[in-house]
Design a protein around this motif. Structure first.
Motif, PDB file in Angstrom:
ATOM      1  N   GLY A   1      -1.833  18.685  24.597  1.00 56.94           N
ATOM      2  CA  GLY A   1      -2.559  17.540  24.073  1.00 56.94           C
ATOM      3  C   GLY A   1      -2.854  17.718  22.612  1.00 56.94           C
ATOM      4  O   GLY A   1      -2.161  18.430  21.900  1.00 56.94           O
ATOM      5  N   GLU A   2      -3.870  17.105  22.183  1.00 58.91           N
ATOM      6  CA  GLU A   2      -4.135  17.050  20.760  1.00 58.91           C
ATOM      7  C   GLU A   2      -4.744  18.343  20.281  1.00 58.91           C
ATOM      8  O   GLU A   2      -5.824  18.732  20.712  1.00 58.91           O
ATOM      9  CB  GLU A   2      -5.080  15.889  20.476  1.00 58.91           C
ATOM     10  CG  GLU A   2      -4.477  14.570  20.904  1.00 58.91           C
ATOM     11  CD  GLU A   2      -5.046  13.442  20.114  1.00 58.91           C
ATOM     12  OE1 GLU A   2      -6.210  13.569  19.684  1.00 58.91           O
ATOM     13  OE2 GLU A   2      -4.329  12.451  19.897  1.00 58.91           O
ATOM     14  N   THR A   3      -4.055  18.960  19.430  1.00 61.64           N
ATOM     15  CA  THR A   3      -4.617  20.141  18.792  1.00 61.64           C
ATOM     16  C   THR A   3      -5.424  19.680  17.594  1.00 61.64           C
ATOM     17  O   THR A   3      -5.430  18.495  17.247  1.00 61.64           O
ATOM     18  CB  THR A   3      -3.506  21.086  18.339  1.00 61.64           C
ATOM     19  OG1 THR A   3      -2.682  20.378  17.438  1.00 61.64           O
ATOM     20  CG2 THR A   3      -2.686  21.564  19.508  1.00 61.64           C
ATOM     21  N   MET A   4      -6.090  20.605  17.005  1.00 60.90           N
ATOM     22  CA  MET A   4      -6.904  20.241  15.858  1.00 60.90           C
ATOM     23  C   MET A   4      -6.034  19.733  14.703  1.00 60.90           C
ATOM     24  O   MET A   4      -6.407  18.811  13.977  1.00 60.90           O
ATOM     25  CB  MET A   4      -7.716  21.453  15.406  1.00 60.90           C
ATOM     26  CG  MET A   4      -8.724  21.157  14.337  1.00 60.90           C
ATOM     27  SD  MET A   4      -9.714  19.714  14.682  1.00 60.90           S
ATOM     28  CE  MET A   4     -10.778  20.347  15.945  1.00 60.90           C
ATOM     29  N   GLY A   5      -4.846  20.344  14.566  1.00 58.18           N
ATOM     30  CA  GLY A   5      -3.946  19.891  13.512  1.00 58.18           C
ATOM     31  C   GLY A   5      -3.546  18.445  13.721  1.00 58.18           C
ATOM     32  O   GLY A   5      -3.521  17.650  12.783  1.00 58.18           O
ATOM     33  N   VAL A   6      -3.246  18.118  14.947  1.00 60.13           N
ATOM     34  CA  VAL A   6      -2.856  16.742  15.247  1.00 60.13           C
ATOM     35  C   VAL A   6      -3.994  15.799  14.911  1.00 60.13           C
ATOM     36  O   VAL A   6      -3.819  14.736  14.310  1.00 60.13           O
ATOM     37  CB  VAL A   6      -2.451  16.640  16.724  1.00 60.13           C
ATOM     38  CG1 VAL A   6      -2.296  15.182  17.110  1.00 60.13           C
ATOM     39  CG2 VAL A   6      -1.159  17.385  16.955  1.00 60.13           C
ATOM     40  N   LYS A   7      -5.192  16.232  15.270  1.00 62.62           N
ATOM     41  CA  LYS A   7      -6.344  15.373  15.006  1.00 62.62           C
ATOM     42  C   LYS A   7      -6.524  15.147  13.517  1.00 62.62           C
ATOM     43  O   LYS A   7      -6.774  14.027  13.055  1.00 62.62           O
ATOM     44  CB  LYS A   7      -7.598  16.012  15.581  1.00 62.62           C
ATOM     45  CG  LYS A   7      -7.732  15.791  17.069  1.00 62.62           C
ATOM     46  CD  LYS A   7      -9.003  16.425  17.556  1.00 62.62           C
ATOM     47  CE  LYS A   7      -9.000  16.462  19.071  1.00 62.62           C
ATOM     48  NZ  LYS A   7      -9.976  17.408  19.574  1.00 62.62           N
ATOM     49  N   LEU A   8      -6.382  16.227  12.774  1.00 58.53           N
ATOM     50  CA  LEU A   8      -6.531  16.098  11.319  1.00 58.53           C
ATOM     51  C   LEU A   8      -5.491  15.151  10.746  1.00 58.53           C
ATOM     52  O   LEU A   8      -5.780  14.293   9.919  1.00 58.53           O
ATOM     53  CB  LEU A   8      -6.415  17.472  10.667  1.00 58.53           C
ATOM     54  CG  LEU A   8      -7.639  18.363  10.820  1.00 58.53           C
ATOM     55  CD1 LEU A   8      -7.325  19.740  10.292  1.00 58.53           C
ATOM     56  CD2 LEU A   8      -8.799  17.749  10.037  1.00 58.53           C
ATOM     57  N   LEU A   9      -4.252  15.322  11.231  1.00 59.82           N
ATOM     58  CA  LEU A   9      -3.185  14.472  10.741  1.00 59.82           C
ATOM     59  C   LEU A   9      -3.461  13.019  11.060  1.00 59.82           C
ATOM     60  O   LEU A   9      -3.246  12.122  10.249  1.00 59.82           O
ATOM     61  CB  LEU A   9      -1.865  14.908  11.375  1.00 59.82           C
ATOM     62  CG  LEU A   9      -1.207  16.126  10.712  1.00 59.82           C
ATOM     63  CD1 LEU A   9      -0.021  16.569  11.536  1.00 59.82           C
ATOM     64  CD2 LEU A   9      -0.768  15.773   9.315  1.00 59.82           C
ATOM     65  N   GLN A  10      -3.975  12.795  12.245  1.00 57.17           N
ATOM     66  CA  GLN A  10      -4.266  11.424  12.634  1.00 57.17           C
ATOM     67  C   GLN A  10      -5.346  10.838  11.753  1.00 57.17           C
ATOM     68  O   GLN A  10      -5.343   9.650  11.451  1.00 57.17           O
ATOM     69  CB  GLN A  10      -4.670  11.381  14.100  1.00 57.17           C
ATOM     70  CG  GLN A  10      -3.465  11.355  15.005  1.00 57.17           C
ATOM     71  CD  GLN A  10      -3.859  11.401  16.468  1.00 57.17           C
ATOM     72  OE1 GLN A  10      -4.906  11.929  16.787  1.00 57.17           O
ATOM     73  NE2 GLN A  10      -3.010  10.868  17.318  1.00 57.17           N
ATOM     74  N   ARG A  11      -6.275  11.658  11.365  1.00 55.85           N
ATOM     75  CA  ARG A  11      -7.303  11.168  10.441  1.00 55.85           C
ATOM     76  C   ARG A  11      -6.686  10.694   9.136  1.00 55.85           C
ATOM     77  O   ARG A  11      -7.197   9.786   8.485  1.00 55.85           O
ATOM     78  CB  ARG A  11      -8.265  12.315  10.125  1.00 55.85           C
ATOM     79  CG  ARG A  11      -9.287  12.510  11.185  1.00 55.85           C
ATOM     80  CD  ARG A  11     -10.635  12.132  10.657  1.00 55.85           C
ATOM     81  NE  ARG A  11     -11.626  12.308  11.713  1.00 55.85           N
ATOM     82  CZ  ARG A  11     -12.646  13.114  11.607  1.00 55.85           C
ATOM     83  NH1 ARG A  11     -12.823  13.815  10.501  1.00 55.85           N
ATOM     84  NH2 ARG A  11     -13.496  13.226  12.593  1.00 55.85           N
ATOM     85  N   MET A  12      -5.644  11.371   8.757  1.00 57.71           N
ATOM     86  CA  MET A  12      -5.042  11.031   7.478  1.00 57.71           C
ATOM     87  C   MET A  12      -4.021   9.913   7.611  1.00 57.71           C
ATOM     88  O   MET A  12      -3.286   9.634   6.681  1.00 57.71           O
ATOM     89  CB  MET A  12      -4.381  12.270   6.868  1.00 57.71           C
ATOM     90  CG  MET A  12      -5.391  13.353   6.576  1.00 57.71           C
ATOM     91  SD  MET A  12      -4.751  14.682   5.599  1.00 57.71           S
ATOM     92  CE  MET A  12      -3.622  15.430   6.694  1.00 57.71           C
ATOM     93  N   GLY A  13      -3.946   9.327   8.759  1.00 55.94           N
ATOM     94  CA  GLY A  13      -3.107   8.162   8.899  1.00 55.94           C
ATOM     95  C   GLY A  13      -1.803   8.419   9.614  1.00 55.94           C
ATOM     96  O   GLY A  13      -1.001   7.525   9.798  1.00 55.94           O
ATOM     97  N   TRP A  14      -1.661   9.634  10.029  1.00 56.02           N
ATOM     98  CA  TRP A  14      -0.418   9.962  10.738  1.00 56.02           C
ATOM     99  C   TRP A  14      -0.503   9.484  12.163  1.00 56.02           C
ATOM    100  O   TRP A  14      -1.575   9.438  12.747  1.00 56.02           O
ATOM    101  CB  TRP A  14      -0.209  11.466  10.654  1.00 56.02           C
ATOM    102  CG  TRP A  14       0.983  11.958  11.417  1.00 56.02           C
ATOM    103  CD1 TRP A  14       2.267  11.943  11.026  1.00 56.02           C
ATOM    104  CD2 TRP A  14       0.953  12.540  12.715  1.00 56.02           C
ATOM    105  NE1 TRP A  14       3.061  12.485  11.963  1.00 56.02           N
ATOM    106  CE2 TRP A  14       2.283  12.859  13.039  1.00 56.02           C
ATOM    107  CE3 TRP A  14      -0.048  12.818  13.633  1.00 56.02           C
ATOM    108  CZ2 TRP A  14       2.628  13.453  14.235  1.00 56.02           C
ATOM    109  CZ3 TRP A  14       0.298  13.413  14.823  1.00 56.02           C
ATOM    110  CH2 TRP A  14       1.630  13.721  15.118  1.00 56.02           C
ATOM    111  N   ARG A  15       0.642   9.115  12.681  1.00 55.34           N
ATOM    112  CA  ARG A  15       0.663   8.728  14.075  1.00 55.34           C
ATOM    113  C   ARG A  15       1.664   9.565  14.815  1.00 55.34           C
ATOM    114  O   ARG A  15       2.592  10.120  14.224  1.00 55.34           O
ATOM    115  CB  ARG A  15       1.033   7.255  14.216  1.00 55.34           C
ATOM    116  CG  ARG A  15      -0.026   6.344  13.682  1.00 55.34           C
ATOM    117  CD  ARG A  15       0.083   5.004  14.340  1.00 55.34           C
ATOM    118  NE  ARG A  15      -0.657   4.021  13.564  1.00 55.34           N
ATOM    119  CZ  ARG A  15      -0.133   2.873  13.196  1.00 55.34           C
ATOM    120  NH1 ARG A  15       1.121   2.599  13.501  1.00 55.34           N
ATOM    121  NH2 ARG A  15      -0.842   2.007  12.522  1.00 55.34           N
ATOM    122  N   GLN A  16       1.461   9.610  16.072  1.00 50.34           N
ATOM    123  CA  GLN A  16       2.385  10.377  16.897  1.00 50.34           C
ATOM    124  C   GLN A  16       3.770   9.791  16.783  1.00 50.34           C
ATOM    125  O   GLN A  16       3.960   8.575  16.808  1.00 50.34           O
ATOM    126  CB  GLN A  16       1.927  10.326  18.356  1.00 50.34           C
ATOM    127  CG  GLN A  16       0.591  10.971  18.593  1.00 50.34           C
ATOM    128  CD  GLN A  16       0.724  12.417  18.979  1.00 50.34           C
ATOM    129  OE1 GLN A  16       1.818  12.957  18.950  1.00 50.34           O
ATOM    130  NE2 GLN A  16      -0.397  13.039  19.289  1.00 50.34           N
TER     131      GLN A  16
END
Lengths: 324, 730
Positions: B154-169
């Motif tokens: 699932g979502e690791t912290m890196g993924v979460k950070l990236l999502q904050r910056m506008g990244w999507r899966q």
């Protein structure tokens, strides 16, 4: 009216001599009430029931593995308690000659046993282990209701009157456990106590000590009311029982030399010196030496029939009565 | 037939035609045959049994057999019915009724199914599955066992950070790229998120199988592989690049069976693949760079991509380019390498030899930092080097004396023991200790005033014979000897020697214990050893044990049956510290001096057995029976409150004692406390006295009688006056 218990009418005639015991007799007890029968406990491990008037042996109770040191008869005469060297207090059924209860718990030989309580609900025993134990006859339990360990030495005798239990100990003290007051009155006698007897009123007790003295003590104050002694009365070594007789008018005690001494309680004078030992009169005149066979270790008074018994190291029981 | 027939009788009566007694319409069913085994055969209704899932005969309907609740479809239980909320108000006042809340719980309305469901929902589970190291999502290979424990899916912290910056899966990472939508050749360019380039894992090829061949599929993975969406033939293409992927990762999508045949289990049911087709079963890419149809419209649909990132195909054009133009390639994320960098074509392997070995040390090079420990001894004048103080101390040959000399100190006046030793003794010492570097022996004479005389040295040797003994032990044994008993009663001289030995050991005297006449040195020593043992044995018992025992006040009474002990009379104690009570008793001063009182606490049971009111220290219940003692002897009621009942009793007794006729009639008349004594005279006085005594008794708690209910019992004097006769005399 003249009192029949006047000391002058003390019976001095030996009319029966019971010789069935083969070893020294340690304990004597007349049956309660009319005192028709005499119970004897001996070192030969047996307890015998006699009819003292006819000198007939009625029953032999044998369950002890050691010598019997003390006996107590219940008020209704249906049971009696015995104790001795086997550290066990036996309650016997008189008729069936079987033990009803056996109380174990003492760590040494049991020197004294008495019935106590209302309706003889309790048996009190004093032992060589220095404790007095109260056994409940009403309950099924085998454990002592109370254990009194105040004595610093062997408890040699116990006595009971009303709500008080007296225990005489070799440490020279008589302890009165007053259940009503919840306190122990300790009377120091100075010498080892061998015998205790309570007056009928329960306000005084007769105590024998190994300094060849018998004293009548006052329960209330601890004062010595009368001191009994005599030249010739020697008790320095053996456990010699004493008793009050004639309605507490006389004190009777055996001696070490085979004689029985009778004192007048009021005056403290020796009334009689009677030979328990067979042929003692002749020997006494010669001044023979006394051995342990001569010790008169137990005396018992029968108030109803005005007779008494003495027993000793020779294994013979002498029943004394009126001469006529 | 008016009487009721049993069913059996009915059936036997109608036996031959009675196959279907209830068939009123249609053709009757064939005859019912007991022995015929036919599962679907007709069973008469009365013989059909309805059982629940456990084989119990319970009526059920609906889904699992209908409504079955409680005890045989009743609301009760085997013991009858009792509402669960009922609480006996007598026993406990419904106090836990509130805690349980009056309303029913949901569970009370649930049947077994619901309960099972609920129980299932209450199972503890992890929120997401755990993925093992390196395993992709949904890939069954790494599942199970310990692999689950390693990494949270699932979502690791890196993924979460990236999502904050506008990244999507599903998107690549980086600045947006302006391009046309894929498949749209003429449209206008939009900003797109960069392509999500898969991470390339390069693993070493360790097997001898052909390139791209990934082995045969295991049976169990079949279902998984068939269940996959088929757009990852792209992935298969990418496998050219990643031909050496580990087997765990590269599960081929198609079943690659052996050519020997296909078992039933291998049959996937798909018709399009012929298991018996000849030829290599390896599915290579047969077209290089061939354009394949794309189902997806580019990366636009990346929102629909499942949350987990799977290896995504890198564009075929790229691969083509990598294959063709080696020098000019893009990185795997689709961008050109940084300026000045060229993508390496050589495979990156880990185990390859180091390409950058440490530089060669030029021959003849000498470090300036070499250890100089060895060189100091050889060349002390060389450049100052570092030496630890410990090393320096080790190297130093100075001894304290030479150091003092160096420092210019005054030598200390004290002398060593070696100064007085003879060389022979020193040699002995040296051999005993094993140290050869002992100071030299000087064999000096003892200083003035300390010369050992001849007698002294002899005494020393004699002292050696005296055994050791604790001072305390000796003192205790001595004390015991003083107060009571001491061994060697039969030999007065020996006892005297024993005492002196103890005194010596207790420090009371300093000279040697005397020796008996005719005793040799050896016998003397032996005797003292014996004394020491005796002192150990006969010292008084200490501490706790001492309080447990006491020596008897005097000789214990012996029984007439006891064996004669001639020495018994000799065992008279002397010097025993008497307590004042005993002293008073010896002097005949009986009374307050000899009497002491100790409280004791009889048990309640014993008091009950004695029919005695428990004393205050037992904590008697004072609710009843106060009246019995209240009338006693004219004592005021108030006094009773103040004075303890027992002490009052005693006071009364004492008063009565003095009142007693001492002279005259003679003897101590018994007060008649027990068993109706005192009846010898039969006089009124005795009776009165007895009654008095009876009334003086404190309130007795009797289980059998209740005076409050029964009223007062008449005094015994009354009874005696009526029923008494002369035979009662004792």
């Amino acid at each position: 009216m003249s009192r029949t218990t006047h000391p002058s009418s003390f019976p001095t005639t030996p009319f029966t001599r019971l010789t069935t015991h083969t070893a020294p007799v340690h304990a004597l007890a007349f049956s309660s009430g009319s005192g028709q029968y005499l119970l004897t406990g001996s070192q030969d491990r047996s307890i015998r029931l006699f009819n003292p008037t006819s000198s007939k042996l009625i029953q032999t109770y044998s369950a002890h593995g050691y010598g019997v040191l003390d006996l107590a008869v219940s008020t209704d005469n249906s049971r009696f308690a015995s104790a001795g060297g086997d550290k066990v207090v036996f309650i016997w059924d008189v008729a069936s000659a079987a033990t009803v209860r056996r109380f174990q718990g003492h760590a040494g030989r049991v020197n004294g046993v008495r019935f106590a309580g209302e309706g003889d609900a309790v048996v009190v025993s004093g032992s060589f282990d220095g404790t007095v134990r109260c056994w409940d006859l009403r309950a099924r339990g085998e454990r002592a209701v109370m254990v009194w360990g105040e004595a610093r030495d062997s408890v040699s005798c116990v006595a009971v009157a009303g709500g008080s239990v007296w225990a005489g100990s070799v440490d020279g003290r008589v302890r009165c456990y007053d259940l009503r007051a919840g306190e122990v009155e300790v009377d120091c006698l100075g010498a080892s106590v061998t015998s205790l007897g309570v007056t009928g009123a329960g306000d005084g007790y007769l105590v024998s000590t190994l300094d060849s003295k018998i004293r009548l003590m006052d329960c209330g104050s601890g004062a010595c009311l009368q001191k009994f002694g005599s030249e010739g009365f020697v008790n320095e070594e053996y456990r010699v029982r004493s008793t009050l007789g004639m309605g507490d008018a006389v004190a009777i005690s055996g001696g070490q030399d085979g004689r029985v001494f009778v004192w007048d309680v009021l005056s403290g004078e020796v009334m009689h010196r009677l030979w328990h030992k067979r042929g003692g009169e002749a020997e006494g005149a010669m001044g023979g030496n006394s051995g342990k066979r001569d010790v008169v270790s137990a005396v018992a008074w029968n108030q109803t029939r005005k007779m008494w018994a003495s027993a000793g190291g020779d294994g013979e029981v002498v029943v004394w009565g009126k001469g006529d | 037939m008016s009487s009721k027939r049993s069913r059996a009788a009915f059936e036997t009566d109608h036996a031959p035609p009675a196959h279907a007694p209830y068939a009123l319409y249609g053709t009757p069913l064939p005859a019912y045959d007991l022995d015929a085994r036919d599962d679907g055969s007709y069973v008469p209704i009365w013989k059909q049994e309805v059982t629940d899932e456990r084989g119990r005969k319970r009526l059920h309907g609906a889904f699992t057999g209908g409504f079955s609740a409680g005890y045989f479809n009743t609301v009760g239980s085997k013991e009858g019915w009792a509402p669960s909320t009922f609480v006996s108000s007598r026993a406990n006042r419904a106090k836990d009724g509130k805690a349980q809340s009056q309303g029913q719980r949901v569970e009370e309305f649930m049947d077994e199914e619901d309960l099972a469901e609920q129980a299932e929902s209450q199972k503890l589970e992890t929120q997401g599955g755990f993925a093992g190291l390196g395993s992709g999502s949904g890939d069954g290979g790494g599942k199970g066992m310990f692999a689950d424990l390693f990494r949270a899916e699932g979502e690791t912290m890196g993924v979460k950070l990236l999502q904050r910056m506008g990244w999507r899966q599903g998107q690549g990472v980086g600045p947006r790229v302006k391009r046309r939508a894929q498949g749209d050749d003429k449209g206008e360019a939009h900003l797109f998120a960069p392509v999500n380039a898969p991470m390339i894992t390069i693993s070493r090829k360790t097997d001898h199988k052909g390139l791209g061949f990934a082995g045969e599929e295991k049976l169990e993975n079949e279902a998984l592989s068939t269940g996959r969406d088929d757009d990852d033939d792209d992935e298969r293409d990418a496998r050219i690049l990643q031909s050496n992927r580990s087997k765990v990762l590269t599960k081929p999508k198609k079943v690659k069976t052996s050519s020997l045949g296909v078992g039933v289990l291998n049959d996937t049911g798909s018709d399009d693949e012929d298991p018996y087709v000849m030829g290599p079963q390896i599915s290579y890419n047969r077209i290089i760079g061939g354009d394949k149809k794309k189902k997806k419209g580019g990366i636009m649909a990346s929102n629909a991509v499942p949350a987990v990132s799977r290896p995504v195909f890198t564009s075929k054009k790229l691969t083509q380019r990598t294959a063709t133009s080696a020098g000019f390639r893009k990185c795997h994320d689709g961008r050109l390498p940084l300026d000045g960098f060229v993508l390496s074509l050589a495979p990156l392997t880990i185990t390859e030899e180091n390409k950058h070995p440490p530089p060669e040390v030029p021959p003849g090079w000498q470090s300036t930092k070499t250890s100089t420990a060895g060189s100091t001894t050889t060349d002390p004048n060389s450049t100052p080097t570092f030496t630890s103080t410990a090393d320096a101390a080790k190297l130093s040959t100075l001894n304290p004396t030479s150091r003092t000399a160096l420092l210019g100190e005054q030598p200390l006046p004290g002398k060593s023991i070696f100064d007085y030793l003879s060389p022979a003794t020193r040699a002995k010492l040296a051999t005993a200790t094993g140290h050869s570097n002992l100071p030299p022996a000087r064999n000096e004479r003892a200083p003035a005033g300390f010369e050992a005389s001849e007698a002294d040295s002899k005494r020393r040797t004699l002292w050696d014979l005296v055994p050791a003994l604790d001072k305390e032990t000796a003192g205790a044994a001595l004390q015991r000897g003083k107060t009571g008993w001491m061994p060697y009663a039969e030999d007065e001289g020996k006892r005297e020697r024993y005492r002196s030995f103890l005194e010596l050991k207790a420090g009371l005297r300093a000279d040697l214990p005397e020796r008996a006449e005719g005793f040799g040195l050896e016998a003397w020593g032996r005797e003292m050893g014996e004394f020491a043992q005796a002192a150990e044995v006969f010292k008084p018992i200490s501490g706790l044990m001492a309080t447990r025992f006491t020596s008897s006040a005097s000789g214990a009474p012996r029984l007439a049956s006891d064996a004669i002990e001639p020495a018994a009379a000799a065992r008279v104690e002397r010097g025993r510290s008497e307590d004042p009570a005993e002293k008073a008793a010896k002097m005949g001063m009986f009374g307050p001096l000899t009497r002491s009182k100790v409280p004791f606490y009889p048990t309640r049971l014993l008091c009950k057995r004695f029919n005695v009111r428990p004393p205050a220290n037992v904590g008697a219940d004072r609710d009843e029976g106060g009246g019995g003692g209240a009338e006693g002897g004219g004592a005021g009621n108030k006094r009773l409150e103040v004075v303890n009942q027992a002490s009052l009793d005693r006071m009364m007794r004492e008063a009565n004692w003095e009142k007693r006729p001492v002279a005259g009639e003679g003897g101590f008349v018994s007060g008649g406390m027990e068993g109706g004594s005192g009846g010898d005279g039969g006089g009124e006085a005795g009776g009165k006295e007895e009654e008095l005594a009876r009334e003086r008794l404190p309130a007795e708690v009797s289980v059998d009688t209740n005076e409050a209910l029964e009223g007062r019992k008449a005094g015994e004097a009354v009874f005696r006056a009526i029923f008494g006769d002369s035979d009662e005399e004792e």
